[in-house]
Write a protein that holds these residues in place. Structure first.
Motif, short mmCIF file in Angstrom:
data_model
loop_
_atom_site.label_atom_id
_atom_site.label_comp_id
_atom_site.label_asym_id
_atom_site.label_seq_id
_atom_site.Cartn_x
_atom_site.Cartn_y
_atom_site.Cartn_z
N CYS A 181 5.32 8.61 -14.80
CA CYS A 181 4.92 8.97 -15.84
C CYS A 181 5.94 8.31 -16.79
N TYR A 182 4.89 7.60 -17.66
CA TYR A 182 6.18 6.87 -19.33
C TYR A 182 5.06 6.93 -20.28
N TYR A 239 1.73 10.47 -14.07
CA TYR A 239 0.69 10.73 -12.75
C TYR A 239 1.07 9.60 -12.53
N VAL A 240 1.56 8.68 -12.35
CA VAL A 240 0.78 7.01 -11.78
C VAL A 240 1.17 7.34 -9.86
N ASN A 241 0.36 7.55 -8.91
CA ASN A 241 0.53 6.95 -7.21
C ASN A 241 0.43 5.77 -6.86
N LEU A 242 1.01 5.18 -6.31
CA LEU A 242 -0.24 4.19 -5.86
C LEU A 242 1.13 3.07 -4.97
N HIS A 243 0.37 2.90 -3.85
CA HIS A 243 1.80 2.99 -2.25
C HIS A 243 0.78 1.10 -2.18
N SER A 246 -0.72 -2.81 -18.84
CA SER A 246 0.33 -3.97 -18.86
C SER A 246 1.33 -2.79 -18.71
N THR A 247 1.76 -1.42 -19.29
CA THR A 247 2.52 -0.70 -19.01
C THR A 247 2.85 -0.97 -17.44
N LEU A 248 2.32 -0.26 -16.79
CA LEU A 248 2.56 -0.39 -15.80
C LEU A 248 2.55 -1.77 -14.67
N ILE A 249 2.68 -2.68 -15.16
CA ILE A 249 2.75 -3.68 -14.63
C ILE A 249 4.63 -4.33 -15.56
N ARG A 250 4.65 -3.69 -16.56
CA ARG A 250 5.82 -3.99 -16.74
C ARG A 250 6.77 -3.26 -15.70
N LEU A 251 6.51 -1.81 -15.59
CA LEU A 251 7.45 -1.06 -14.87
C LEU A 251 7.95 -1.43 -13.40
N SER A 288 9.27 7.18 -17.01
CA SER A 288 9.83 8.78 -17.70
C SER A 288 10.56 9.34 -16.69
N GLU A 289 9.32 10.17 -15.57
CA GLU A 289 9.46 10.65 -14.49
C GLU A 289 9.38 9.98 -13.40
N GLY A 290 9.08 10.86 -12.44
CA GLY A 290 9.01 9.79 -11.04
C GLY A 290 10.10 8.67 -10.63
N LYS A 291 9.16 8.08 -9.28
CA LYS A 291 10.07 7.77 -9.17
C LYS A 291 9.46 5.73 -8.35
N TYR A 292 9.91 4.74 -8.51
CA TYR A 292 9.65 3.56 -8.11
C TYR A 292 10.36 3.07 -6.92
N SER A 293 9.80 2.37 -5.83
CA SER A 293 10.28 1.36 -4.95
C SER A 293 9.86 0.66 -4.33
N TYR A 294 10.75 -0.14 -4.09
CA TYR A 294 10.25 -1.83 -3.51
C TYR A 294 11.01 -1.98 -2.75
N LYS A 295 10.00 -2.00 -1.57
CA LYS A 295 10.44 -2.95 -0.44
C LYS A 295 11.65 -1.28 0.42
N GLY A 296 11.15 -0.30 -0.15
CA GLY A 296 12.69 1.00 -0.14
C GLY A 296 13.72 1.19 -1.03
N ASN A 297 13.88 -0.02 -1.83
CA ASN A 297 14.76 0.50 -2.78
C ASN A 297 14.06 1.19 -4.16
#
Ligand SMILES: Nc1ncnc2c1ncn2[C@@H]1O[C@H](COP(=O)(O)OP(=O)(O)OP(=O)(O)O)[C@@H](O)[C@H]1O
Ligand SMILES: [Mg+2]
Length: 222
Positions: free
Chosen positions: A8-9, A19-23, A41-46, A54-63
């Motif tokens: 969330c943002y 509550y965006v889920n994207l793999h 644009s918000t999504l890709i800034r993130l 603000s809530e939830g988690k973003y990982s890139y290659k496991g980081n």
């Protein structure tokens, strides 16, 4: 490769992602569509680590990508080399005193050897036909010229993932064609593309997967 879990943002009072889920796997070419103001644009800034959930988690290659891990210089360098982002508005991205310097900036920051920097800069200048503009200050160029320069700057870093926000906007027909062909090759070489576009032709030509954001700022697979 890219994992968003219940992200969330909100900007102050304005909700932009719900509550965006994207793999996204390596080598996918994901097209993001949706109405004005839905949060694309918000999504890709993130995704690029400019803002954080603000809530939830973003990982890139496991980081997990957080404000804190990006304060670590060597991690930030690695991450920004991996994920290249071309802004919707090119003006906010250009700050060097010549086009040539601007394109070399990323490779210089990456600490590449002088010959490699020179080679990459030349390749990108040629690819976008920027020869005549190489000594001009980027902030005095036309809108379309600025877009070409910002694309060249990102590509000179040879990113794994290329994130583009309306890449064809403001480009003449010949440049649009050149860019589409370039993106096709980029994808063919096994790299990952994430593209926001309202252009149906571009979506059809390049997309291997389509996601949609609705007015409720939710992400839906198509
Ligand atoms: N800096 C900001 N401060 C406050 N609200 C913002 C800010 N940037 C965007 N917003 C709001 O967040 C929401 C999502 O904006 P965003 O720019 O992500 O939309 P978008 O889907 O990219 O739209 P477009 O298709 O017009 O480019 C909108 O309601 C917008 O008004
Ligand atoms: Mg936008």
């Amino acid at each position: 490769m890219i994992d968003l879990e219940n992200v969330c943002y909100a900007y102050e009072n304005e909700i932009a992602l719900r509550y965006v889920n994207l793999h996204i796997e390596e080598g996918e070419s994901v097209i993001i569509q949706g109405p004005n103001g839905c949060g694309k644009s918000t999504l890709i800034r993130l995704l690029n680590g400019i803002i954080f959930p603000s809530e939830g988690k973003y990982s890139y290659k496991g980081n997990e990508i957080t404000e804190k891990v990006l304060k670590n210089n060597s991690f930030a360098k690695w991450f920004h080399q991996q994920v290249g982002y071309v802004f919707q508005n090119a003006d906010t991205q250009l700050f060097c005193s010549s086009v040539e310097e601007e394109i070399a900036f990323g490779p210089v920051q990456m600490g590449l050897p002088q010959e490699v920097i020179a080679q990459r800069t030349e390749d990108c200048i040629r690819l976008f036909h920027l020869e005549k503009l190489r000594n001009r200050p980027p902030y005095h160029l036309s809108g379309g010229e600025k877009r070409k320069v910002s694309l060249a700057c990102i590509l000179s870093m040879n990113p794994e993932v290329l994130v583009l926000d309306e890449p064809l906007a403001g480009l003449d027909e010949k440049t649009q064609e050149m860019l589409i062909n370039f993106l096709k090759e980029f994808h063919k070489s096994g790299k990952t593309l994430i593209i926001i576009t309202h252009n149906k032709q571009l979506a059809k030509t390049l997309g291997t997967r389509f996601v949609y954001m609705n007015e409720e700022h939710e992400l839906v697979e198509q």
